[in-house]
Design a protein around this motif. Structure first.
Motif, PDB file in Angstrom:
ATOM      1  N   SER A  96       0.672  -0.919  -0.227  1.00 11.51           N
ATOM      2  CA  SER A  96       0.155   0.351   0.040  1.00 11.51           C
ATOM      3  C   SER A  96       1.132   0.675   0.379  1.00 11.51           C
ATOM      4  O   SER A  96       0.360   2.018  -0.482  1.00 11.51           O
ATOM      5  CB  SER A  96      -0.939   0.110   0.802  1.00 11.51           C
ATOM      6  N   TYR A 128       1.588  -9.458  12.797  1.00 11.55           N
ATOM      7  CA  TYR A 128       1.511  -9.823  11.330  1.00 11.55           C
ATOM      8  C   TYR A 128       2.699 -10.523  10.142  1.00 11.55           C
ATOM      9  O   TYR A 128       1.907 -10.239   9.350  1.00 11.55           O
ATOM     10  CB  TYR A 128       0.837  -8.085  11.135  1.00 11.55           C
ATOM     11  N   ILE A 181      -0.841  -6.659   3.412  1.00 11.86           N
ATOM     12  CA  ILE A 181      -2.284  -5.649   4.030  1.00 11.86           C
ATOM     13  C   ILE A 181      -2.920  -6.363   4.017  1.00 11.86           C
ATOM     14  O   ILE A 181      -4.089  -6.400   5.014  1.00 11.86           O
ATOM     15  CB  ILE A 181      -2.177  -5.049   2.745  1.00 11.86           C
ATOM     16  N   ILE A 182      -3.606  -7.640   3.839  1.00  8.72           N
ATOM     17  CA  ILE A 182      -4.127  -9.047   4.108  1.00  8.72           C
ATOM     18  C   ILE A 182      -4.430  -9.240   5.419  1.00  8.72           C
ATOM     19  O   ILE A 182      -5.323  -9.208   6.007  1.00  8.72           O
ATOM     20  CB  ILE A 182      -4.050  -9.748   3.338  1.00  8.72           C
ATOM     21  N   ARG A 184      -3.743  -7.456   7.786  1.00 10.64           N
ATOM     22  CA  ARG A 184      -4.418  -5.952   8.599  1.00 10.64           C
ATOM     23  C   ARG A 184      -5.652  -5.953   8.457  1.00 10.64           C
ATOM     24  O   ARG A 184      -6.462  -5.651   9.579  1.00 10.64           O
ATOM     25  CB  ARG A 184      -3.822  -5.049   8.365  1.00 10.64           C
ATOM     26  N   HIS A 185      -6.205  -6.201   7.725  1.00  9.48           N
ATOM     27  CA  HIS A 185      -7.371  -6.661   7.225  1.00  9.48           C
ATOM     28  C   HIS A 185      -8.155  -7.608   7.979  1.00  9.48           C
ATOM     29  O   HIS A 185      -9.472  -7.295   8.471  1.00  9.48           O
ATOM     30  CB  HIS A 185      -7.312  -5.812   5.946  1.00  9.48           C
ATOM     31  N   GLU A 187      -7.463  -8.878  10.603  1.00 10.43           N
ATOM     32  CA  GLU A 187      -7.938  -8.306  11.789  1.00 10.43           C
ATOM     33  C   GLU A 187      -9.308  -7.575  12.205  1.00 10.43           C
ATOM     34  O   GLU A 187      -9.633  -7.949  12.865  1.00 10.43           O
ATOM     35  CB  GLU A 187      -6.336  -8.131  12.178  1.00 10.43           C
ATOM     36  N   GLN A 188      -8.500  -6.582  11.269  1.00 12.06           N
ATOM     37  CA  GLN A 188     -10.395  -5.759  11.908  1.00 12.06           C
ATOM     38  C   GLN A 188     -11.435  -6.245  11.398  1.00 12.06           C
ATOM     39  O   GLN A 188     -11.936  -5.641  12.278  1.00 12.06           O
ATOM     40  CB  GLN A 188      -9.970  -4.140  10.369  1.00 12.06           C
ATOM     41  N   LEU A 189     -11.748  -7.140   9.958  1.00 12.03           N
ATOM     42  CA  LEU A 189     -12.859  -7.604  10.250  1.00 12.03           C
ATOM     43  C   LEU A 189     -12.828  -8.983  11.795  1.00 12.03           C
ATOM     44  O   LEU A 189     -14.157  -8.048  11.826  1.00 12.03           O
ATOM     45  CB  LEU A 189     -12.463  -8.760   8.943  1.00 12.03           C
TER      46      LEU A 189
END
Length: 192
Positions: A96, A128, A181-182, A184-185, A187-189
């Motif tokens: 990113s 991560y 990046i995957i 991180r996303h 974990e957020q989900l």
């Protein structure tokens, strides 16, 4: 978005009040326009001025806090990559250009023409990073070979040593770290 495949090595030409000027071979700037994104050592920057062999970008206080830019000065070498275009293949991994933190080289080994590094990641980012996953160090897409507590190993093959600034890293060198990046996303989900 970027791929972590460095297109050229540039240099910091000047730093004035948060505006950095980077120079590189003129062919790198083909098809670059004001407003385009260029990753510098893995940091996505917006081109605000462009010349035959240079571009300028403003760097915010937040970026200075989260990256190694505060540790750089004029004539330092930097890795450069233009933004990914939709008609372009992905040779590295999706990057990113939003650096997650600063890591530090704790060991360095020369193995033939290759280099192997042990890098200490910030404790909040190590979750991560997984063995055989991708990380981005100073803009370069790399594979994690091993991980032990907060330290992970990477190998730099001879081509990457020559085509990037990573061969210049020494023990205690600070580097920009972007985790996958995957991860991180995900974990957020899962958190929500």
């Amino acid at each position: 978005m970027f791929t972590g495949i460095i297109q050229t090595i540039g240099k910091i030409k000047s730093i004035k009040a948060g505006t950095f000027c980077f120079e590189a071979r003129s062919s790198f700037f083909n098809e670059v326009e004001i407003g385009d994104s260029i990753a510098v050592n893995g940091v996505c920057l917006t081109v605000i001025e462009i010349g035959n062999d240079y571009f300028k970008a403003d760097i915010s206080q937040e970026t200075l806090r989260c990256t190694i830019f505060n540790h750089l000065s004029t004539n330092n070498s930097v890795n450069l990559e233009k933004a990914l275009r939709l008609n372009q293949g992905i040779d590295g991994h999706l990057v990113s250009g939003h650096v997650d933190g600063i890591a530090k080289v704790v060991e360095r080994f020369i193995e033939g023409e290759s280099r192997r590094f042990k890098i200490n990641a910030p404790k909040n980012l190590i979750k991560y990073i997984a063995k055989k996953s991708s990380v981005c160090i100073n803009g370069v897409s790399l594979t994690v070979n091993n991980i032990n507590d907060c330290v992970f190993d990477i190998n730099i093959v001879p081509h990457t040593v020559k085509a990037t600034t990573l061969g210049e890293l020494e023990i205690n060198s600070k580097v920009n770290l972007e985790v996958d990046i995957i991860a991180r996303h995900l974990e957020q989900l899962l958190h929500h």
